[in-house]
Design a protein around this motif. Structure first.
Motif, PDB file in Angstrom:
ATOM      1  N   LYS A  35       0.828  -1.204   0.000  1.00  0.00           N
ATOM      2  CA  LYS A  35       0.000   0.000   0.000  1.00  0.00           C
ATOM      3  C   LYS A  35       0.864   1.256   0.000  1.00  0.00           C
ATOM      4  O   LYS A  35       0.583   2.224  -0.713  1.00  0.00           O
ATOM      5  CB  LYS A  35      -0.936   0.008   1.211  1.00  0.00           C
ATOM      6  N   ILE A  36       1.914   1.256   0.808  1.00  0.00           N
ATOM      7  CA  ILE A  36       2.822   2.411   0.858  1.00  0.00           C
ATOM      8  C   ILE A  36       3.536   2.577  -0.476  1.00  0.00           C
ATOM      9  O   ILE A  36       3.672   3.699  -0.980  1.00  0.00           O
ATOM     10  CB  ILE A  36       3.821   2.266   2.027  1.00  0.00           C
ATOM     11  N   THR A  37       3.985   1.472  -1.063  1.00  0.00           N
ATOM     12  CA  THR A  37       4.654   1.532  -2.366  1.00  0.00           C
ATOM     13  C   THR A  37       3.705   2.083  -3.428  1.00  0.00           C
ATOM     14  O   THR A  37       4.101   2.922  -4.243  1.00  0.00           O
ATOM     15  CB  THR A  37       5.154   0.126  -2.775  1.00  0.00           C
ATOM     16  N   LEU A  38       2.459   1.640  -3.427  1.00  0.00           N
ATOM     17  CA  LEU A  38       1.470   2.144  -4.382  1.00  0.00           C
ATOM     18  C   LEU A  38       1.207   3.623  -4.156  1.00  0.00           C
ATOM     19  O   LEU A  38       1.151   4.408  -5.109  1.00  0.00           O
ATOM     20  CB  LEU A  38       0.167   1.350  -4.247  1.00  0.00           C
ATOM     21  N   TRP A  39       1.071   4.028  -2.884  1.00  0.00           N
ATOM     22  CA  TRP A  39       0.821   5.436  -2.590  1.00  0.00           C
ATOM     23  C   TRP A  39       1.994   6.310  -3.029  1.00  0.00           C
ATOM     24  O   TRP A  39       1.798   7.385  -3.581  1.00  0.00           O
ATOM     25  CB  TRP A  39       0.537   5.601  -1.100  1.00  0.00           C
ATOM     26  N   LEU A  40       3.228   5.864  -2.802  1.00  0.00           N
ATOM     27  CA  LEU A  40       4.403   6.630  -3.229  1.00  0.00           C
ATOM     28  C   LEU A  40       4.486   6.706  -4.752  1.00  0.00           C
ATOM     29  O   LEU A  40       4.879   7.741  -5.304  1.00  0.00           O
ATOM     30  CB  LEU A  40       5.679   6.021  -2.643  1.00  0.00           C
ATOM     31  N   ALA A  41       4.128   5.626  -5.452  1.00  0.00           N
ATOM     32  CA  ALA A  41       4.117   5.658  -6.920  1.00  0.00           C
ATOM     33  C   ALA A  41       3.068   6.647  -7.420  1.00  0.00           C
ATOM     34  O   ALA A  41       3.319   7.393  -8.380  1.00  0.00           O
ATOM     35  CB  ALA A  41       3.846   4.265  -7.471  1.00  0.00           C
ATOM     36  N   GLN A  42       1.910   6.685  -6.790  1.00  0.00           N
ATOM     37  CA  GLN A  42       0.886   7.647  -7.171  1.00  0.00           C
ATOM     38  C   GLN A  42       1.338   9.071  -6.872  1.00  0.00           C
ATOM     39  O   GLN A  42       1.060   9.990  -7.645  1.00  0.00           O
ATOM     40  CB  GLN A  42      -0.419   7.345  -6.436  1.00  0.00           C
TER      41      GLN A  42
END
Length: 182
Positions: A6-13
């Motif tokens: 989730k953190i990785t996805l949020w940082l990519a966004q």
């Protein structure tokens, strides 16, 4: 999906987001910080619970501007002023009111778009006039309140409520809103 994903996805966004989204969230963070610091440096003793509650709520507002966290933050800061601050109008009160207006408008703008969206700067044009009117109204109301403070004016509450309703209508129509749903 676990927490690290989730953190990785949020940082990519976040990396994919446009400047308008980043500036709106930066405005939320900066104005929220100012709204917390200004009451904290005043001579009156602020309630210790205010920063403990407000800091996590401010972080939640930056991350999730479409959540009720922004409303809770404004409510906490306002209640902090009402509970312990002196009754007089001061420049620190006006500054806090101004940054809360900007925080509210930046949160409303950021809540309309996803964090990964790219927004053209022309989208901000719709927000400039209502923002300018709202900020000017805060200054005018503060000046008027400072001038009539302590004066025993009959019907002053009715006049204040009518003036704020007219100001809200002005901002509403300046923003290009319509009364019908079409």
């Amino acid at each position: 999906m676990n927490t690290s994903e989730k953190i990785t996805l949020w940082l990519a966004q976040l990396r994919a987001s446009g400047r308008a989204v980043v500036f709106a969230r930066l405005a939320i963070a900066v104005t929220g910080t100012v709204a917390l610091v200004v009451p904290a440096v005043q001579s009156w003793d602020q309630l210790d619970l205010i920063p403990i509650v407000a800091v996590p709520v401010l972080l939640a507002t930056v991350v999730l501007p479409d959540s009720p966290a922004g409303f809770v933050f404004v409510l906490v800061v306002t209640l902090g002023w009402l509970m312990r601050a002196p009754a007089e109008i001061s420049w620190s009160l006006v500054l806090t009111a101004l940054v809360l207006v900007v925080l509210h408008l930046a949160t409303a703008f950021a809540a309309q778009i996803p964090s990964y969206a790219r927004v053209h700067p022309a989208a901000l044009r719709r927000w400039w006039l209502p923002t300018a009117i709202a900020l000017l109204l805060v200054l005018v109301v503060a000046l008027a309140a400072g001038l009539i403070q302590g004066a025993d004016v009959a019907g002053s509450l009715v006049v204040t409520v009518v003036a704020m309703a007219l100001a809200t209508g002005t901002i509403w129509f300046a923003a290009g809103q319509k009364l019908d749903r079409d």
